[in-house]
Design a protein around this motif. Structure first.
Motif, PDB file in Angstrom:
ATOM      1  N   UNK A 274       0.824  -1.216   0.000  1.00  0.00           N
ATOM      2  CA  UNK A 274       0.000   0.000   0.000  1.00  0.00           C
ATOM      3  C   UNK A 274       0.857   1.266   0.000  1.00  0.00           C
ATOM      4  N   UNK A 275       2.123   1.125   0.300  1.00  0.00           N
ATOM      5  CA  UNK A 275       3.056   2.253   0.272  1.00  0.00           C
ATOM      6  C   UNK A 275       4.431   1.704  -0.109  1.00  0.00           C
ATOM      7  N   UNK A 276       5.320   2.583  -0.511  1.00  0.00           N
ATOM      8  CA  UNK A 276       6.661   2.183  -0.930  1.00  0.00           C
ATOM      9  C   UNK A 276       7.692   2.688   0.078  1.00  0.00           C
ATOM     10  N   UNK A 277       8.925   2.206  -0.083  1.00  0.00           N
ATOM     11  CA  UNK A 277       9.995   2.723   0.770  1.00  0.00           C
ATOM     12  C   UNK A 277      10.261   4.191   0.469  1.00  0.00           C
ATOM     13  N   UNK A 278      10.033   4.606  -0.759  1.00  0.00           N
ATOM     14  CA  UNK A 278      10.159   6.029  -1.074  1.00  0.00           C
ATOM     15  C   UNK A 278       9.126   6.847  -0.306  1.00  0.00           C
ATOM     16  N   UNK A 279       7.919   6.293  -0.127  1.00  0.00           N
ATOM     17  CA  UNK A 279       6.905   6.969   0.681  1.00  0.00           C
ATOM     18  C   UNK A 279       7.384   7.123   2.125  1.00  0.00           C
ATOM     19  N   UNK A 280       8.035   6.090   2.649  1.00  0.00           N
ATOM     20  CA  UNK A 280       8.553   6.158   4.025  1.00  0.00           C
ATOM     21  C   UNK A 280       9.584   7.281   4.135  1.00  0.00           C
ATOM     22  N   UNK A 281      10.479   7.356   3.173  1.00  0.00           N
ATOM     23  CA  UNK A 281      11.520   8.383   3.207  1.00  0.00           C
ATOM     24  C   UNK A 281      10.891   9.773   3.171  1.00  0.00           C
ATOM     25  N   UNK A 282       9.940   9.991   2.278  1.00  0.00           N
ATOM     26  CA  UNK A 282       9.344  11.330   2.155  1.00  0.00           C
ATOM     27  C   UNK A 282       8.543  11.709   3.396  1.00  0.00           C
ATOM     28  N   UNK A 283       7.816  10.760   3.963  1.00  0.00           N
ATOM     29  CA  UNK A 283       7.041  11.076   5.161  1.00  0.00           C
ATOM     30  C   UNK A 283       7.959  11.301   6.365  1.00  0.00           C
ATOM     31  N   UNK A 284       9.065  10.579   6.418  1.00  0.00           N
ATOM     32  CA  UNK A 284      10.043  10.833   7.479  1.00  0.00           C
ATOM     33  C   UNK A 284      10.638  12.228   7.324  1.00  0.00           C
ATOM     34  N   UNK A 285      10.976  12.618   6.105  1.00  0.00           N
ATOM     35  CA  UNK A 285      11.525  13.952   5.855  1.00  0.00           C
ATOM     36  C   UNK A 285      10.531  15.038   6.238  1.00  0.00           C
ATOM     37  N   UNK A 286       9.256  14.747   6.076  1.00  0.00           N
ATOM     38  CA  UNK A 286       8.232  15.727   6.479  1.00  0.00           C
ATOM     39  C   UNK A 286       8.039  15.728   7.987  1.00  0.00           C
ATOM     40  N   UNK A 287       7.879  14.550   8.557  1.00  0.00           N
ATOM     41  CA  UNK A 287       7.496  14.409   9.963  1.00  0.00           C
ATOM     42  C   UNK A 287       8.663  14.667  10.912  1.00  0.00           C
ATOM     43  N   UNK A 288       9.842  14.173  10.571  1.00  0.00           N
ATOM     44  CA  UNK A 288      11.038  14.344  11.409  1.00  0.00           C
ATOM     45  C   UNK A 288      12.219  14.724  10.513  1.00  0.00           C
ATOM     46  N   UNK A 289      12.241  15.929   9.981  1.00  0.00           N
ATOM     47  CA  UNK A 289      13.323  16.309   9.066  1.00  0.00           C
ATOM     48  C   UNK A 289      14.677  16.256   9.772  1.00  0.00           C
ATOM     49  N   UNK A 290      15.736  15.902   9.048  1.00  0.00           N
ATOM     50  CA  UNK A 290      17.056  15.770   9.676  1.00  0.00           C
ATOM     51  C   UNK A 290      17.574  17.054  10.299  1.00  0.00           C
ATOM     52  N   UNK A 291      17.131  18.212   9.790  1.00  0.00           N
ATOM     53  CA  UNK A 291      17.558  19.511  10.314  1.00  0.00           C
ATOM     54  C   UNK A 291      16.341  20.254  10.829  1.00  0.00           C
ATOM     55  N   UNK A 292      16.385  20.665  12.090  1.00  0.00           N
ATOM     56  CA  UNK A 292      15.247  21.381  12.686  1.00  0.00           C
ATOM     57  C   UNK A 292      15.231  22.854  12.279  1.00  0.00           C
ATOM     58  N   UNK A 293      16.321  23.538  12.533  1.00  0.00           N
ATOM     59  CA  UNK A 293      16.479  24.959  12.196  1.00  0.00           C
ATOM     60  C   UNK A 293      17.764  25.102  11.389  1.00  0.00           C
ATOM     61  N   UNK A 294      17.747  25.960  10.375  1.00  0.00           N
ATOM     62  CA  UNK A 294      18.942  26.145   9.556  1.00  0.00           C
ATOM     63  C   UNK A 294      19.378  27.604   9.603  1.00  0.00           C
TER      64      UNK A 294
END
Length: 412
Positions: A274-294
């Motif tokens: 129902x979802x792909x690993x690419x979907x996991x990566x994109x939702x992780x980038x949205x939900x918990x981005x690697x950088x909080x403030x730049x």
């Protein structure tokens, strides 16, 4: 609305980042903040942030456009984020020139060529994890999330294998917002010394790597460039490549594994198709981005805001990506992790002319790491309750201090 209000002092240890981001959003599209002693406008409204990131009224060149630059370089722990001379801190024609020089080194062809390298590194790391006995605990941030991008960026840049760990420790210091100005300055000095050694080695022994390519590369002859990178631009561009390609990917892999292990229903979506690993990566980038403030950008001219406030010419601007990604006006139920979202748009890689050139490589590493890990260890589980995972003590880096995982139940 009044212009002069006491700034929100951002917690350098980021002990409750989600609560802090809610507080920032509650102030409106922007909030006055104190980031380690420097005042800035934190922008958390995604529409406004995208507008500012694409307009000419905002610069990344503190030397030209920030009155606080000289003082910050002397005393601010995050001085390297504003003082480096590369496309990250460039504006206008300088930025276009530097980006044209760097872009071929991270082209689609070069990134695609790295796919077997990434898969080989992942497979080797998973082979190492296979030695963990059933019921035993593996520290995945240390043994999987960290060494993957170190090996990949080392291969890309021609960093000798025996120097990868040294670079790791120094790059950690760049993202550590708990260092004193003196500690940060010492870390920067050691990092530059290592970069100088790398440049000297690649000049003497050029190879098929990014460092050698940047040494040899020239900008296009179009009236705005044509000269090679200066020595300062060369080493600061390599610094940017290491910083952008290392810590961020560590956090992406860390956060994705953590979230899937705490949300088994989301992992089931992937396993059922129902979802792909690419979907996991994109939702992780949205939900918990690697950088909080730049940090940081600067107003080139007065910027009126819809609520009547004004970002004045010369004032600093903080792109608060994590807060913007979960803005309630952008995504429904923004705090929920949902790999089946139809729209997973985010700002984890920036926006506009400063969009991250290494985004495709980060996505490749993330998809390869996650697919291979869960294929190899389908019964993996967190070894501690999720609420006992400690966040990194950093305003910038968004990951965990450690990620203990039981790869196989003892009964297996």
């Amino acid at each position: 609305m009044t212009q002069h209000v006491a700034p929100i002092v951002l917690d350098p240890a980021a002990r409750d980042a989600d609560a802090e981001h809610r507080l920032l959003r509650a102030q409106g599209a922007v909030a006055r903040v104190d980031i380690l002693g420097v005042e800035a406008w934190s922008v958390t409204d995604p529409a406004l942030l995208k507008e500012l990131l694409t307009g000419q009224d905002v610069s990344k060149d503190g030397r030209r456009h920030w009155p606080g630059y000289d003082e910050a370089v002397r005393t601010w722990p995050l001085a390297l984020w504003v003082a480096a001379m590369n496309m990250f801190t460039a504006y206008g024609g300088d930025h276009r020139r530097l980006r044209r020089i760097v872009a071929p080194a991270l082209s689609a062809r070069r990134t695609a060529a790295l796919e077997p390298v990434v898969q080989g590194v992942v497979d080797g790391l998973l082979d190492g994890l296979e030695t963990t006995p059933a019921g035993g605990v593996a520290e995945l941030r240390e043994r999987f999330a960290y060494p993957l991008p170190i090996a990949v960026i080392g291969h890309l840049m021609g960093v000798p294998e025996d120097r990868g760990a040294d670079f790791r420790g120094l790059v950690d210091g760049v993202f550590d917002t708990m260092l004193t100005p003196e500690e940060a300055a010492g870390n920067n000095q050691r990092l530059y010394a290592m970069l100088d050694d790398l440049i000297a080695d690649r000049r003497a022994h050029p190879g098929d790597d990014l460092t050698s390519a940047l040494i040899a590369m020239r900008a296009d002859e179009d009236g705005e460039g044509g000269a090679a990178l200066s020595e300062g631009e060369l080493r600061d561009t390599l610094l940017l490549m290491i910083n952008a390609g290392y810590e961020t990917t560590v956090n992406l892999v860390d956060q994705a594994i953590t979230t899937l292990l705490t949300h088994p229903g989301q992992l089931a979506h992937v396993r059922s198709g129902r979802a792909t690993w690419a979907d996991v990566v994109e939702e992780t980038l949205r939900h918990e981005p690697p950088v909080k403030h730049l940090p940081l950008r600067y107003a080139v001219a007065d910027i009126p805001l819809p609520d009547g406030r004004t970002i004045l010419k010369g004032e600093a601007i903080l792109a608060s990506y994590a807060a913007a990604n979960r803005h309630p006006d952008w995504h429904p139920d923004p705090d929920a992790f949902d790999v089946t979202r139809l729209t997973k748009e985010h700002l984890a890689f920036g926006h506009g002319i400063h969009f991250c050139l290494g985004a495709a490589l980060a996505r490749l590493e993330g998809v390869t790491a996650l697919r291979s890990f869960f294929d190899r260890f389908p019964d993996a589980e967190l070894a501690v309750p999720a609420d006992r995972l400690e966040p990194m003590a950093s305003l910038i880096s968004n990951g965990h201090r450690s990620l203990p995982v039981r790869l196989r139940p003892a009964a297996a």
